[in-house]
Scaffold this active site. Structure first.
Site, PDB file in Angstrom:
ATOM      1  N   SER A   1       0.954  -1.285   0.028  1.00  7.67           N
ATOM      2  CA  SER A   1      -0.022  -0.028   0.136  1.00  7.67           C
ATOM      3  C   SER A   1       0.888   1.337   0.107  1.00  7.67           C
ATOM      4  O   SER A   1       1.543   1.473  -0.847  1.00  7.67           O
ATOM      5  CB  SER A   1      -1.048   0.030   1.139  1.00  7.67           C
ATOM      6  OG  SER A   1      -2.150   0.854   1.173  1.00  7.67           O
TER       7      SER A   1
ATOM      8  N   ASP B   1      -9.972  -3.852  -5.651  1.00  8.99           N
ATOM      9  CA  ASP B   1      -9.232  -2.825  -4.606  1.00  8.99           C
ATOM     10  C   ASP B   1      -9.062  -1.439  -5.704  1.00  8.99           C
ATOM     11  O   ASP B   1      -8.936  -1.643  -6.731  1.00  8.99           O
ATOM     12  CB  ASP B   1      -7.482  -3.381  -4.630  1.00  8.99           C
ATOM     13  CG  ASP B   1      -6.755  -2.323  -4.094  1.00  8.99           C
ATOM     14  OD1 ASP B   1      -7.415  -1.356  -3.517  1.00  8.99           O
ATOM     15  OD2 ASP B   1      -5.664  -2.721  -3.438  1.00  8.99           O
TER      16      ASP B   1
ATOM     17  N   HIS C   1      -8.017  -5.041  -0.866  1.00  7.19           N
ATOM     18  CA  HIS C   1      -7.021  -4.305  -0.540  1.00  7.19           C
ATOM     19  C   HIS C   1      -6.445  -4.832   0.878  1.00  7.19           C
ATOM     20  O   HIS C   1      -7.202  -5.035   1.893  1.00  7.19           O
ATOM     21  CB  HIS C   1      -7.106  -3.006  -0.463  1.00  7.19           C
ATOM     22  CG  HIS C   1      -5.867  -1.995  -0.130  1.00  7.19           C
ATOM     23  ND1 HIS C   1      -5.083  -1.744  -1.207  1.00  7.19           N
ATOM     24  CD2 HIS C   1      -5.405  -1.648   1.064  1.00  7.19           C
ATOM     25  CE1 HIS C   1      -3.933  -0.966  -0.637  1.00  7.19           C
ATOM     26  NE2 HIS C   1      -4.187  -0.946   0.460  1.00  7.19           N
TER      27      HIS C   1
END
Length: 317
Positions: free
Chosen positions: A157, A252, A282
């Site tokens: 991320s 995501d 995600h």
């Protein structure tokens, strides 16, 4: 692809219980996520874990060094890891399980970096810490059995953003030599109207509102200008960067930008393996209890070992 039963259950719990960070201050968001974190039971054993501080441009940076159980006579590859959390939340503890698994699965030393968080420390604080930590690891790898010639940067991320930026800084500044980069559903640029944002803006753990808030904390003027060392896909030239493994999740909002960056790297002549994990959301890869996460890790670790071995010029086991 639809979610499997376990993933659907976990995602429902995340949607119901993860705080709406966009309604909070950074400190409140950190407190809320820590309060909701479950205590770790039976952490995966590794050879050694050491917490220490290393020098950074604005003061000490905390790191946690994981060494594998098997310690051959020769030095080991090193992975410099940056945790996710929107540049605002999470820490060494939130990603401890994943770093342990990476250490065991790849046979590498893993150095997890506790970089400065926004909004108290906005861009370029985290990017500068990421690069400083990468330089330190390259210079001191021999102290903990690491091989600076087989140094990878990795992150999930926002940590994927920092890994990409650290690799870009290293290329631009001529050091250190980075052998590869692992970008796990990375944050790449503040664009919120992509195909995947439109499809998964809500109800998939990470929301569009949360990502807009994260960017506001990290780079408040992102609507006016975005520096390359915040959005690496905007670099004029991506040539000469280290080989990349890019992992995206089908469900995501960040999927499009991760795959866009992978394509841009490939267009610049960088060797890239980009894998979209079907039916996943995600953050799934760092959820130790998920069967899909364990399956994907078994696919990922050999690929990273191969990348490390290619740099060394020897075959992997």
């Amino acid at each position: 692809m639809p979610l499997d039963e376990q993933a659907e259950t976990i995602l429902r719990g995340l949607n119901d219980n993860f705080p709406r960070v966009e309604t909070m201050t950074g400190a409140q968001a950190r407190a809320a996520t820590k309060a909701g974190r479950k205590a770790v039971v039976d952490a995966e054993p590794v050879g050694a874990v050491q917490d220490r501080e290393i020098p950074g441009g604005a003061g000490p940076i905390g790191v946690r060094i994981y060494s594998p159980v098997a310690r051959p006579a020769e030095s080991l590859p090193v992975v410099v890891f940056f945790h996710g959390g929107g540049f605002v939340i999470c820490d060494l503890d939130s990603h401890d399980g994943f770093c342990r698994a990476m250490c065991t699965g790849t046979g590498a030393v893993v150095v997890s970096v506790d970089y400065r968080l926004a909004p108290e420390a906005r861009w370029p604080a985290a990017a500068d810490d990421a690069y400083a930590a990468t330089c330190w690891v390259a210079q001191h790898a021999h102290e903990f059995g690491g091989d600076p010639d087989r140094l990878l940067v990795a992150g999930d991320s926002s940590g994927g953003n920092l890994a990409a930026v650290a690799a870009l800084m290293a290329r631009d500044r001529g050091a250190p030599a980075v052998a590869g980069q692992l970008l796990i559903y990375p944050v790449i640029e503040p664009v919120f109207d992509t195909e995947s944002y439109e499809e998964f803006a809500e109800d998939h753990f990470l929301t569009r509102a949360a990502m807009q808030w994260y960017w506001d904390q990290y780079l408040p003027d992102h609507r006016d200008a975005v520096p390359v060392y915040a959005a690496p896909v905007r670099a004029e030239d991506l040539g000469g960067l280290p080989p990349a493994v890019v992992i995206t999740a089908e469900r995501d909002p960040l999927r499009y930008e991760g795959e866009k960056y992978a394509a841009a790297l490939a267009d610049a002549g960088v060797p890239v393996h980009c894998r979209r994990v079907a039916g996943m959301f995600h953050g799934f890869l760092t959820i130790d209890a998920m069967t899909a996460a364990q399956t994907e890790r078994r696919e990922l670790w050999p690929r990273l070992r191969d990348l490390m071995a290619e740099r060394a010029g020897t075959p992997s086991n």
